[in-house]
Design a protein around this motif. Structure first.
Motif, mmCIF file in Angstrom:
data_model
loop_
_atom_site.group_PDB
_atom_site.id
_atom_site.type_symbol
_atom_site.label_atom_id
_atom_site.label_comp_id
_atom_site.label_asym_id
_atom_site.label_seq_id
_atom_site.Cartn_x
_atom_site.Cartn_y
_atom_site.Cartn_z
ATOM 1 N N THR A 30 64.542 65.069 44.006
ATOM 2 C CA THR A 30 63.169 64.300 43.763
ATOM 3 C C THR A 30 62.488 63.916 45.123
ATOM 4 O O THR A 30 63.561 63.942 46.053
ATOM 5 C CB THR A 30 62.820 63.372 42.798
ATOM 6 N N THR A 31 61.379 63.579 45.206
ATOM 7 C CA THR A 31 60.851 63.026 46.567
ATOM 8 C C THR A 31 61.578 61.756 46.626
ATOM 9 O O THR A 31 61.834 61.332 47.949
ATOM 10 C CB THR A 31 59.381 62.963 46.452
ATOM 11 N N GLY A 32 61.765 60.939 45.831
ATOM 12 C CA GLY A 32 62.609 59.736 45.790
ATOM 13 C C GLY A 32 63.757 59.822 46.344
ATOM 14 O O GLY A 32 64.319 58.918 47.367
ATOM 15 N N GLU A 33 64.650 60.744 45.970
ATOM 16 C CA GLU A 33 65.972 60.937 46.547
ATOM 17 C C GLU A 33 65.751 61.351 47.801
ATOM 18 O O GLU A 33 66.632 61.145 48.524
ATOM 19 C CB GLU A 33 66.690 61.780 45.436
ATOM 20 N N LEU B 62 63.482 60.613 50.025
ATOM 21 C CA LEU B 62 62.993 59.400 50.880
ATOM 22 C C LEU B 62 64.498 58.535 50.924
ATOM 23 O O LEU B 62 64.751 58.121 52.367
ATOM 24 C CB LEU B 62 62.034 58.492 50.138
ATOM 25 N N GLU B 63 65.157 58.227 49.991
ATOM 26 C CA GLU B 63 66.533 57.680 50.297
ATOM 27 C C GLU B 63 67.367 58.197 51.106
ATOM 28 O O GLU B 63 67.977 57.612 52.060
ATOM 29 C CB GLU B 63 67.068 57.421 48.874
ATOM 30 N N GLU C 20 57.725 57.580 53.690
ATOM 31 C CA GLU C 20 57.021 57.164 52.791
ATOM 32 C C GLU C 20 56.786 58.540 51.667
ATOM 33 O O GLU C 20 56.990 59.752 52.261
ATOM 34 C CB GLU C 20 55.479 56.968 53.236
ATOM 35 N N THR C 21 56.605 58.056 50.514
ATOM 36 C CA THR C 21 56.296 59.245 49.592
ATOM 37 C C THR C 21 54.987 58.651 48.745
ATOM 38 O O THR C 21 54.803 57.566 48.436
ATOM 39 C CB THR C 21 57.378 59.495 48.443
ATOM 40 N N THR D 71 54.063 60.137 45.604
ATOM 41 C CA THR D 71 54.199 60.183 44.356
ATOM 42 C C THR D 71 55.615 60.598 44.184
ATOM 43 O O THR D 71 56.318 61.413 44.868
ATOM 44 C CB THR D 71 53.271 61.194 43.576
ATOM 45 N N GLU D 72 56.056 60.306 43.128
ATOM 46 C CA GLU D 72 57.607 60.737 42.702
ATOM 47 C C GLU D 72 57.440 62.119 42.028
ATOM 48 O O GLU D 72 56.815 62.157 41.025
ATOM 49 C CB GLU D 72 58.409 59.815 41.780
#
Length: 287
Positions: free
Chosen positions: A139-142, A144-145, A161-162, A164-165
């Motif tokens: 995901t985009t969240g992963e 980003l991390e 930055e993202t 949206t997830e």
């Protein structure tokens, strides 16, 4: 089609856009270079971004590219060759962190599939491939991390930055016959990673298995790699394949799939014309 079935979205585009030979041919005479991507966005719904394969791009570049195209345009982004060709998928965490910190998340919802092209000499190694696929962010969240672990080379130029997830789609393009292995296909299916369908004039093996909820096609030329145009008959055959993948009739599981198709037969300027012709044929079939 059966009642209630939905179709996948088909996007047909080109691989890259900055080709001198296209100027005054596909690109109108007098079109300034900075507007070439804008022109692509007026004619196609997607493009394959290849500069990211050769070097880490900058956030300003991704933001500028995004601003040049319509909001529903999608960028496929080619993964770093440092990961695939130099590290050869081994110990890639730091390199992936730098790649995802370099700015592609600035594309926001217009970030499409991520393409990982493997070198010809990289043979199928179950443990190596599984480790690599596990490392890829889902995901985009992963992403980003992962990007937050970038090294000092990206200090002051990282994009962290993202908007949206959302899920990330990954596609892998092997060039070794050893990937034609049931274990390889099962592994890709388990991770939801697409096996690229690549037409390379017989230079590298072609794989046709559908291993994800989308299909990714790269058309490098049927007769002469990167140089030959596709005939009308060949384009009709590809349109037939794309159509059955999109409506699900060509898959064992019967699932409709989104399909991304990129023409890379750009050496003599055929790619944009073939892409437009294929898109028209697919449009006729899907209505």
């Amino acid at each position: 089609m059966s009642a209630g079935r939905t179709r996948g979205v088909v996007r047909v585009g080109v691989s890259g856009w900055r080709y001198p030979g296209w100027r005054g041919d596909f690109y109108p005479k007098g079109l300034v270079q900075r507007r070439e991507l804008e022109y692509i966005g007026e004619h196609f719904p997607t493009v394959e971004l290849n500069g990211s394969f050769y070097s880490l791009q900058r956030p300003d570049s991704y933001r500028r590219w995004r601003a040049s195209v319509p909001e529903d345009f999608v960028f496929a982004v080619k993964g770093s060759r440092y990961v695939t060709h130099m590290l050869r998928l081994k110990n890639v965490e730091q390199a992936l962190a730098n790649f995802f910190a370099s700015g592609l998340l600035a594309l926001g919802p217009q970030l499409g599939p991520l393409l990982w092209q493997l070198p010809e000499r990289l043979r199928f190694d179950p443990e190596l491939l599984d480790d690599f696929l596990r490392t890829l962010p889902a995901t985009t969240g992963e992403a980003l991390e992962l990007a937050r672990n970038h090294d000092a080379r990206l200090d002051g130029r990282a994009w962290l930055e993202t908007e949206t997830e959302m899920p990330l789609r990954h596609a892998i393009e092997p060039r070794s016959k050893t990937f034609d292995d049931p274990q390889s296909l099962r592994m890709l299916q388990r991770h939801g990673v697409a096996l690229v369908v690549a037409d390379t004039a017989g230079r590298w093996p072609r794989f046709d298995a559908l291993t994800a909820d989308f299909a990714y096609v790269r058309l490098h030329g049927a007769e002469m790699l990167y140089h030959s145009a596709y005939t009308t008959a060949e384009l009709r055959e590809w349109a037939d394949r794309v159509t059955v993948w999109a409506d699900g009739t060509g898959a064992e599981d019967g699932r409709p799939r989104d399909v991304y198709v990129y023409f890379d037969n750009d050496a003599r300027g055929h790619a944009p014309y073939d892409a437009a012709a294929l898109a028209a044929l697919v449009g006729e079939r899907l209505g």
